[in-house]
Design an enzyme around this catalytic site. Structure first.
Site, PDB file in Angstrom:
ATOM      1  N   SER A 145     -17.640 101.787  53.403  1.00 20.29           N
ATOM      2  CA  SER A 145     -16.555 101.224  52.600  1.00 20.29           C
ATOM      3  C   SER A 145     -15.404 100.827  53.511  1.00 20.29           C
ATOM      4  CB  SER A 145     -16.054 102.243  51.578  1.00 20.29           C
ATOM      5  OG  SER A 145     -14.886 101.778  50.916  1.00 20.29           O
ATOM      6  N   TYR A 157     -12.293 110.334  49.344  1.00 16.02           N
ATOM      7  CA  TYR A 157     -13.364 109.340  49.315  1.00 16.02           C
ATOM      8  C   TYR A 157     -13.439 108.600  50.648  1.00 16.02           C
ATOM      9  CZ  TYR A 157     -15.765 104.975  48.263  1.00 16.02           C
ATOM     10  OH  TYR A 157     -16.626 103.904  48.304  1.00 16.02           O
ATOM     11  N   LYS A 161     -16.504 108.287  53.568  1.00 12.45           N
ATOM     12  CA  LYS A 161     -17.047 107.037  54.084  1.00 12.45           C
ATOM     13  C   LYS A 161     -16.830 106.911  55.593  1.00 12.45           C
ATOM     14  CE  LYS A 161     -18.823 105.419  50.326  1.00 12.45           C
ATOM     15  NZ  LYS A 161     -20.296 105.239  50.221  1.00 12.45           N
TER      16      LYS A 161
END
Length: 259
Positions: A145, A157, A161
């Site tokens: 991402s 998050y 990633k």
């Protein structure tokens, strides 16, 4: 037919980037094992592939469970004789879009890391073992991402990633002598997939349209990213046209991280 006679496993194939990639892989000649935690959704993907004269099978898998990952790869070997490509695509968002670091609980952290990072670790590990056992190399593709490339909110998050990105590069270097390639695509905002909805964004058409407009305005090219954009990048990276490409984190972001 860029993937003719290739055997591919795609996780998260029940929707979004996973489904779009499964359809494109099959269109390019691959035989596809479509894996997802929702058997109903992934069976829908398989039916779409079969209606388009492709070949696919469905399997239910929780990528955070090692036994499920092993069984998923065994499905490829059992149905088609070998494994050529693993696409670790599964990822989950924060429980609520826009959450700040201090709002996350330990339970949030554990769930995000178990799916987004542990799932990719398990997929890479067992694909590498399978490729080495078979001989002849193989290809791993991970979904990273832009949130793991720049500070973009969604701190936990983004950290998962970032871990996926480092794992991608390390596997690429470690496994290059065996002819195993490993790359990642790094999408920016994709309002038309179920990913944002999983983070709490309403799925009403007017909400999606506004989200697409806002997201597109953040990208120099002016458009939001679609699942199909990611699928096209995925096809290239797992194909023999990318035979000398490994350890790459490819942004699919309309130019977002180039600014």
């Amino acid at each position: 037919m860029l993937l003719e006679n290739k055997i591919a496993v795609i996780t998260g194939a029940g929707s979004g980037v996973g489904r779009a990639s499964a359809l494109r892989f099959a269109e390019e000649g691959a035989r596809v094992v479509c894996a997802d935690i929702s058997l109903d959704r992934v069976e829908e993907t398989v039916e779409l592939i079969k209606k388009a004269a492709g070949t696919a099978v469905a399997v239910k898998a929780d990528v955070s469970a090692e036994a499920d990952v092993i069984a998923m790869l065994d499905t490829a070997a059992g149905n088609f004789g070998r494994l050529d490509i693993l696409y670790n695509n599964v990822g989950i968002p924060t429980p609520r879009l826009g959450m700040r670091l201090e709002e996350h609980t330990v339970e949030d952290f554990d769930r995000l890391t178990s799916v987004n990072l542990r799932g990719v670790f398990l997929g890479c590990k067992h694909a590498v073992l399978r490729f080495k056992q078979q001989g002849g190399g193989g290809v791993i593709l991970n979904t990273g991402s832009v949130a793991g490339l720049v500070g973009w909110g969604g701190t936990v998050y983004g950290a998962t990633k970032g871990g996926v990105h480092q794992l991608t590069r390390a596997v690429a270097i470690e496994c290059a002598p065996e002819g195993i390639r490993c790359n990642a695509i790094c999408p920016a905002g994709m309002p038309y997939t179920g990913f944002m909805a999983a983070g709490g964004m309403p799925a009403a058409p007017e909400v999606l349209e506004q989200a697409a407009k806002t997201t597109g305005e953040n990208h120099p090219l002016g458009r939001p990213i679609t699942a199909e954009d990611c699928a096209e990048a995925a096809v290239y990276l797992v194909s023999d046209r990318a035979a000398n490409v490994t350890g790459v984190l490819l942004p699919v972001d309309g130019g977002y991280v180039a600014r």
